[in-house]
Write a protein that holds these residues in place. Structure first.
Motif, PDB file in Angstrom:
ATOM      1  N   ALA A  68       5.500 -34.868  11.370  1.00  0.00           N
ATOM      2  CA  ALA A  68       6.032 -35.873  12.306  1.00  0.00           C
ATOM      3  C   ALA A  68       7.040 -35.279  13.287  1.00  0.00           C
ATOM      4  O   ALA A  68       8.096 -35.849  13.532  1.00  0.00           O
ATOM      5  N   ILE A  69       6.695 -34.119  13.843  1.00  0.00           N
ATOM      6  CA  ILE A  69       7.521 -33.487  14.862  1.00  0.00           C
ATOM      7  C   ILE A  69       6.882 -33.763  16.212  1.00  0.00           C
ATOM      8  O   ILE A  69       5.713 -33.415  16.440  1.00  0.00           O
ATOM      9  N   HIS A  70       7.630 -34.380  17.095  1.00  0.00           N
ATOM     10  CA  HIS A  70       7.091 -34.640  18.433  1.00  0.00           C
ATOM     11  C   HIS A  70       7.049 -33.327  19.219  1.00  0.00           C
ATOM     12  O   HIS A  70       8.061 -32.644  19.348  1.00  0.00           O
ATOM     13  N   VAL A  71       5.868 -33.013  19.716  1.00  0.00           N
ATOM     14  CA  VAL A  71       5.685 -31.820  20.538  1.00  0.00           C
ATOM     15  C   VAL A  71       4.895 -32.239  21.766  1.00  0.00           C
ATOM     16  O   VAL A  71       3.853 -32.871  21.648  1.00  0.00           O
ATOM     17  N   GLY A  72       5.394 -31.883  22.919  1.00  0.00           N
ATOM     18  CA  GLY A  72       4.637 -32.112  24.149  1.00  0.00           C
ATOM     19  C   GLY A  72       3.516 -31.097  24.248  1.00  0.00           C
ATOM     20  O   GLY A  72       3.100 -30.513  23.249  1.00  0.00           O
ATOM     21  N   PRO A  73       3.045 -30.837  25.445  1.00  0.00           N
ATOM     22  CA  PRO A  73       1.974 -29.855  25.618  1.00  0.00           C
ATOM     23  C   PRO A  73       2.389 -28.474  25.082  1.00  0.00           C
ATOM     24  O   PRO A  73       3.534 -28.065  25.212  1.00  0.00           O
ATOM     25  N   ILE A  74       1.428 -27.809  24.489  1.00  0.00           N
ATOM     26  CA  ILE A  74       1.639 -26.471  23.929  1.00  0.00           C
ATOM     27  C   ILE A  74       0.881 -25.483  24.806  1.00  0.00           C
ATOM     28  O   ILE A  74      -0.305 -25.657  25.061  1.00  0.00           O
ATOM     29  N   ASP A  75       1.571 -24.451  25.261  1.00  0.00           N
ATOM     30  CA  ASP A  75       0.947 -23.426  26.096  1.00  0.00           C
ATOM     31  C   ASP A  75       1.127 -22.083  25.399  1.00  0.00           C
ATOM     32  O   ASP A  75       2.248 -21.710  25.048  1.00  0.00           O
ATOM     33  N   VAL A  76       0.027 -21.382  25.176  1.00  0.00           N
ATOM     34  CA  VAL A  76       0.074 -20.082  24.501  1.00  0.00           C
ATOM     35  C   VAL A  76      -0.648 -19.054  25.366  1.00  0.00           C
ATOM     36  O   VAL A  76      -1.780 -19.275  25.796  1.00  0.00           O
ATOM     37  N   VAL A  77       0.013 -17.943  25.614  1.00  0.00           N
ATOM     38  CA  VAL A  77      -0.584 -16.824  26.350  1.00  0.00           C
ATOM     39  C   VAL A  77      -0.581 -15.619  25.426  1.00  0.00           C
ATOM     40  O   VAL A  77       0.458 -15.284  24.841  1.00  0.00           O
ATOM     41  N   VAL A  78      -1.726 -14.980  25.286  1.00  0.00           N
ATOM     42  CA  VAL A  78      -1.839 -13.779  24.465  1.00  0.00           C
ATOM     43  C   VAL A  78      -2.372 -12.653  25.340  1.00  0.00           C
ATOM     44  O   VAL A  78      -3.373 -12.822  26.040  1.00  0.00           O
ATOM     45  N   ALA A 100      12.482 -31.419  19.688  1.00  0.00           N
ATOM     46  CA  ALA A 100      13.827 -31.981  19.518  1.00  0.00           C
ATOM     47  C   ALA A 100      14.939 -30.951  19.367  1.00  0.00           C
ATOM     48  O   ALA A 100      15.942 -31.011  20.056  1.00  0.00           O
ATOM     49  N   GLY A 101      14.801 -30.008  18.458  1.00  0.00           N
ATOM     50  CA  GLY A 101      15.937 -29.121  18.214  1.00  0.00           C
ATOM     51  C   GLY A 101      15.537 -27.777  17.665  1.00  0.00           C
ATOM     52  O   GLY A 101      14.368 -27.517  17.394  1.00  0.00           O
ATOM     53  N   PRO A 102      16.532 -26.893  17.465  1.00  0.00           N
ATOM     54  CA  PRO A 102      16.264 -25.528  17.016  1.00  0.00           C
ATOM     55  C   PRO A 102      15.595 -25.451  15.643  1.00  0.00           C
ATOM     56  O   PRO A 102      14.755 -24.579  15.418  1.00  0.00           O
ATOM     57  N   ALA A 103      15.942 -26.335  14.734  1.00  0.00           N
ATOM     58  CA  ALA A 103      15.326 -26.294  13.402  1.00  0.00           C
ATOM     59  C   ALA A 103      13.827 -26.575  13.500  1.00  0.00           C
ATOM     60  O   ALA A 103      13.016 -25.911  12.834  1.00  0.00           O
ATOM     61  N   GLN A 104      13.464 -27.538  14.334  1.00  0.00           N
ATOM     62  CA  GLN A 104      12.042 -27.847  14.511  1.00  0.00           C
ATOM     63  C   GLN A 104      11.327 -26.710  15.237  1.00  0.00           C
ATOM     64  O   GLN A 104      10.207 -26.349  14.887  1.00  0.00           O
TER      65      GLN A 104
END
Length: 132
Positions: A68-78, A100-104
């Protein structure tokens, strides 16, 4: 042994162009024109980078949903290169638009590092080859 399967078949166009079939989804793979290909699709290392990038993104999304961690769009470049010892090096950059924060963020980074393709690349693999 069950598992995922991919099949390639040369198209006869250009030196390297092939049709890739991954369970009914087909696309072209090729090499860039600089090395004799037609440039009509990703090359082998681009596909490998894409595997790591998509696995990373999907693992982050799965972990976030499960916890239940809110995450917006995820962008990954490899990016892939060889170091001076000839070892393969994959540089992975992950951009999380809204966490939300550093722990997440730390939890999501740990999840990303544990994605199945990451583990496969880090541990190495056994490749059985048969010529028919």
């Amino acid at each position: 042994m069950a598992g995922n399967t991919a099949r390639t078949s040369e198209t006869g166009k250009g030196l390297f162009q092939a049709v890739v079939d991954t369970g009914g989804i087909t696309f072209l793979a090729d090499e860039p024109t600089e090395v004799g290909g037609l440039g009509t699709g990703p090359g082998p290392y681009e596909l490998l980078c894409a595997s790591l990038a998509t696995c990373t993104s999907m693992t982050i999304r799965f972990y976030a949903q499960r916890h239940a961690i809110h995450v917006g769009p995820i962008d990954v470049v490899v990016k892939h290169a060889k170091n001076t010892d000839g070892k393969d090096v994959f540089d992975r950059k992950i951009e999380l638009a809204d966490v939300a924060g550093p722990a997440q963020r730390d939890a999501l980074l740990r999840a990303a590092k544990g994605c199945p393709v990451s583990r496969t690349l880090e541990q190495g693999s056994i490749i059985n080859t048969e010529l028919k």
